[in-house]
Design a protein around this motif. Structure first.
Motif, PDB file in Angstrom:
ATOM      1  N   THR A  86       8.321  -4.373 -11.837  1.00  0.00           N
ATOM      2  CA  THR A  86       8.597  -4.348 -13.274  1.00  0.00           C
ATOM      3  C   THR A  86       8.277  -2.969 -13.836  1.00  0.00           C
ATOM      4  N   GLN A  87       9.224  -2.406 -14.569  1.00  0.00           N
ATOM      5  CA  GLN A  87       9.077  -1.030 -15.024  1.00  0.00           C
ATOM      6  C   GLN A  87       7.810  -0.821 -15.858  1.00  0.00           C
ATOM      7  N   GLU A  88       7.427  -1.826 -16.650  1.00  0.00           N
ATOM      8  CA  GLU A  88       6.248  -1.680 -17.512  1.00  0.00           C
ATOM      9  C   GLU A  88       4.971  -1.467 -16.710  1.00  0.00           C
ATOM     10  N   LYS A  89       4.975  -1.863 -15.449  1.00  0.00           N
ATOM     11  CA  LYS A  89       3.787  -1.703 -14.608  1.00  0.00           C
ATOM     12  C   LYS A  89       3.676  -0.298 -14.018  1.00  0.00           C
ATOM     13  N   PRO A 113      -1.851   7.195  -9.405  1.00  0.00           N
ATOM     14  CA  PRO A 113      -1.999   6.652  -8.052  1.00  0.00           C
ATOM     15  C   PRO A 113      -1.992   5.118  -8.001  1.00  0.00           C
ATOM     16  N   ALA A 114      -2.601   4.470  -8.994  1.00  0.00           N
ATOM     17  CA  ALA A 114      -2.619   3.004  -9.003  1.00  0.00           C
ATOM     18  C   ALA A 114      -1.206   2.444  -9.131  1.00  0.00           C
ATOM     19  N   GLU A 115      -0.366   3.123  -9.926  1.00  0.00           N
ATOM     20  CA  GLU A 115       1.008   2.671 -10.089  1.00  0.00           C
ATOM     21  C   GLU A 115       1.849   2.985  -8.855  1.00  0.00           C
ATOM     22  N   VAL A 116       1.544   4.080  -8.182  1.00  0.00           N
ATOM     23  CA  VAL A 116       2.199   4.377  -6.904  1.00  0.00           C
ATOM     24  C   VAL A 116       1.936   3.243  -5.916  1.00  0.00           C
ATOM     25  N   LYS A 117       0.700   2.797  -5.853  1.00  0.00           N
ATOM     26  CA  LYS A 117       0.353   1.715  -4.932  1.00  0.00           C
ATOM     27  C   LYS A 117       1.115   0.438  -5.272  1.00  0.00           C
ATOM     28  N   ILE A 118       1.217   0.119  -6.564  1.00  0.00           N
ATOM     29  CA  ILE A 118       1.943  -1.082  -6.987  1.00  0.00           C
ATOM     30  C   ILE A 118       3.398  -1.011  -6.538  1.00  0.00           C
ATOM     31  N   GLU A 119       4.043   0.128  -6.766  1.00  0.00           N
ATOM     32  CA  GLU A 119       5.464   0.250  -6.435  1.00  0.00           C
ATOM     33  C   GLU A 119       5.697   0.265  -4.928  1.00  0.00           C
ATOM     34  N   VAL A 120       4.869   0.979  -4.189  1.00  0.00           N
ATOM     35  CA  VAL A 120       5.062   1.030  -2.737  1.00  0.00           C
ATOM     36  C   VAL A 120       4.867  -0.357  -2.122  1.00  0.00           C
ATOM     37  N   GLU A 121       3.865  -1.078  -2.607  1.00  0.00           N
ATOM     38  CA  GLU A 121       3.672  -2.432  -2.082  1.00  0.00           C
ATOM     39  C   GLU A 121       4.864  -3.320  -2.446  1.00  0.00           C
ATOM     40  N   ALA A 122       5.434  -3.125  -3.621  1.00  0.00           N
ATOM     41  CA  ALA A 122       6.619  -3.900  -4.002  1.00  0.00           C
ATOM     42  C   ALA A 122       7.784  -3.603  -3.058  1.00  0.00           C
ATOM     43  N   GLN A 123       7.911  -2.343  -2.652  1.00  0.00           N
ATOM     44  CA  GLN A 123       8.979  -1.995  -1.710  1.00  0.00           C
ATOM     45  C   GLN A 123       8.749  -2.637  -0.343  1.00  0.00           C
ATOM     46  N   ILE A 124       7.504  -2.655   0.109  1.00  0.00           N
ATOM     47  CA  ILE A 124       7.185  -3.320   1.377  1.00  0.00           C
ATOM     48  C   ILE A 124       7.505  -4.810   1.281  1.00  0.00           C
ATOM     49  N   ILE A 157      -1.684   5.098  -0.099  1.00  0.00           N
ATOM     50  CA  ILE A 157      -0.731   4.738   0.956  1.00  0.00           C
ATOM     51  C   ILE A 157      -1.482   4.237   2.184  1.00  0.00           C
ATOM     52  N   LEU A 158      -2.571   4.900   2.536  1.00  0.00           N
ATOM     53  CA  LEU A 158      -3.350   4.479   3.702  1.00  0.00           C
ATOM     54  C   LEU A 158      -4.010   3.121   3.463  1.00  0.00           C
ATOM     55  N   GLU A 159      -4.365   2.820   2.215  1.00  0.00           N
ATOM     56  CA  GLU A 159      -4.882   1.477   1.901  1.00  0.00           C
ATOM     57  C   GLU A 159      -3.833   0.413   2.229  1.00  0.00           C
ATOM     58  N   LEU A 160      -2.579   0.703   1.911  1.00  0.00           N
ATOM     59  CA  LEU A 160      -1.506  -0.241   2.219  1.00  0.00           C
ATOM     60  C   LEU A 160      -1.234  -0.312   3.722  1.00  0.00           C
ATOM     61  N   CYS A 161      -1.403   0.809   4.404  1.00  0.00           N
ATOM     62  CA  CYS A 161      -1.268   0.801   5.862  1.00  0.00           C
ATOM     63  C   CYS A 161      -2.289  -0.149   6.487  1.00  0.00           C
ATOM     64  N   VAL A 162      -3.487  -0.150   5.952  1.00  0.00           N
ATOM     65  CA  VAL A 162      -4.521  -1.067   6.448  1.00  0.00           C
ATOM     66  C   VAL A 162      -4.128  -2.506   6.117  1.00  0.00           C
ATOM     67  N   LYS A 163      -3.716  -2.751   4.887  1.00  0.00           N
ATOM     68  CA  LYS A 163      -3.395  -4.114   4.452  1.00  0.00           C
ATOM     69  C   LYS A 163      -2.277  -4.722   5.281  1.00  0.00           C
ATOM     70  N   TYR A 164      -1.256  -3.922   5.608  1.00  0.00           N
ATOM     71  CA  TYR A 164      -0.097  -4.443   6.333  1.00  0.00           C
ATOM     72  C   TYR A 164      -0.106  -4.061   7.815  1.00  0.00           C
ATOM     73  N   ALA A 165      -1.184  -3.418   8.257  1.00  0.00           N
ATOM     74  CA  ALA A 165      -1.344  -3.021   9.670  1.00  0.00           C
ATOM     75  C   ALA A 165      -0.158  -2.189  10.146  1.00  0.00           C
ATOM     76  N   LEU A 166       0.113  -1.105   9.410  1.00  0.00           N
ATOM     77  CA  LEU A 166       1.243  -0.233   9.716  1.00  0.00           C
ATOM     78  C   LEU A 166       0.773   1.208   9.916  1.00  0.00           C
ATOM     79  N   PRO A 167       1.360   1.920  10.880  1.00  0.00           N
ATOM     80  CA  PRO A 167       1.103   3.358  10.976  1.00  0.00           C
ATOM     81  C   PRO A 167       1.874   4.117   9.897  1.00  0.00           C
ATOM     82  N   PHE A 168       1.429   5.348   9.627  1.00  0.00           N
ATOM     83  CA  PHE A 168       2.093   6.202   8.657  1.00  0.00           C
ATOM     84  C   PHE A 168       2.461   7.513   9.330  1.00  0.00           C
ATOM     85  N   CYS A 169       3.620   8.038   8.981  1.00  0.00           N
ATOM     86  CA  CYS A 169       4.099   9.267   9.623  1.00  0.00           C
ATOM     87  C   CYS A 169       3.402  10.484   9.016  1.00  0.00           C
TER      88      CYS A 169
END
Length: 299
Positions: A86-89, A113-124, A157-169
């Protein structure tokens, strides 16, 4: 990591990753053709892009295809993207019209940064809902790397890598790159150290033709450059990044480098290039291989 994957310390292992899956239909067609011809081993999906839904539908039916998330937080001037959430977030990520900024430098300057995390997690989450089993994260246009104002977003981004057990390039040899400042290298060093502490696996290096590579030497010149890069590889795991697509009207609207993109399809399918990989004894793996190793370590 080489030895844990069953290789020797001197082996040269490569991932061939096709960026920008979903950006146009002709890109999807090229990437799927390259996977079927064993010209690539992985790809990464631009979830907010116009042809992402079609790409996800096609990929979800190919269970052996390694598909990561090409974190997309900027627009193309001819193809503007809106956030998945949601754009408002995520107001700090968008302009007055509600679109992502065209320039990564503007994104880096204004993004929370908090909003970056919200959007990246939404994309995942959107990719998962479309049937994708993500294998890694990487950054479209390098937007989260702090390349312009030394203001990166890698911690979230690395927090999300931990949450979803994904490597990052984030390749370790980025610290040897001559074009980065000492401040940038210090920042990358901190983030690589954090990734190690969190158990997020990092590859060693990046290679491949530059997105804006000169085609003055034509196809043969580009092929020589690609083969020379393969010959000069150091031991470790290197990602060859490619941006393949078939020429189409929508591709021409997107980029002036449409000929380069179709040339990359031909290059990675070229028998001479494939033969050189064999001659150099390069070992091919996918991001899925690294993700599965990382998850094994987490268990």
């Amino acid at each position: 990591m080489l030895q844990e994957l069953g290789f020797s310390p001197n082996d040269r292992v490569i991932i061939i990753n096709a960026d920008d899956l979903g950006v146009t239909r002709s890109t999807n067609q090229a990437i799927l053709q390259m996977f079927q011809s064993h010209a690539i081993t992985s790809t990464s999906l631009m979830v907010p892009a116009d042809a992402a839904y079609e790409a996800a539908q096609q990929c979800s039916r190919i269970h052996t295809l390694s598909v990561g998330i090409h974190i997309t937080l900027t627009s193309h001037k001819s193809r503007r993207y809106k956030p998945i959430t949601t754009q408002e977030k995520v107001l700090s990520l968008t302009d007055e019209q509600g679109y992502f900024y065209d320039e990564a430098s503007d994104f880096e300057k204004f993004a929370d940064p908090a909003e970056v995390k919200i959007e990246v997690e939404a994309q995942i989450q959107r990719a998962i809902s479309l049937g994708i089993d993500p294998t890694h994260l990487d950054s479209h246009a390098g937007s989260v790397l702090g390349l312009y104002h030394n203001r990166d977003f890698l911690e979230v981004i690395l927090e999300l890598c931990v949450k979803y057990a994904l490597p990052f390039c984030l390749p370790i040899r980025i610290l040897e790159h001559p074009n980065f400042s000492s401040e940038q290298k210090h920042l990358f060093s901190q983030r690589i150290r954090l990734a190690n502490q969190l158990g997020i696996l990092c590859i060693d290096d990046l290679a491949g033709l530059d997105y804006h590579f000169s085609s003055d030497g034509g196809y043969e010149g580009a092929k020589r450059d690609l083969i020379n890069q393969m010959n000069d590889l150091k031991p470790g795991i290197t990602q060859f990044t490619t941006h393949p697509a078939f020429i189409s009207d929508e591709l021409k609207e997107l980029t002036p480098y449409d000929e380069n993109r179709e040339m990359e399809v031909q290059l990675y399918n070229d028998p001479d290039v494939k033969d050189q990989m064999k001659r150099q004894n390069l070992k091919l793996i996918s991001w899925k291989t690294i993700r599965d190793l990382q998850r094994k370590g987490d268990s």
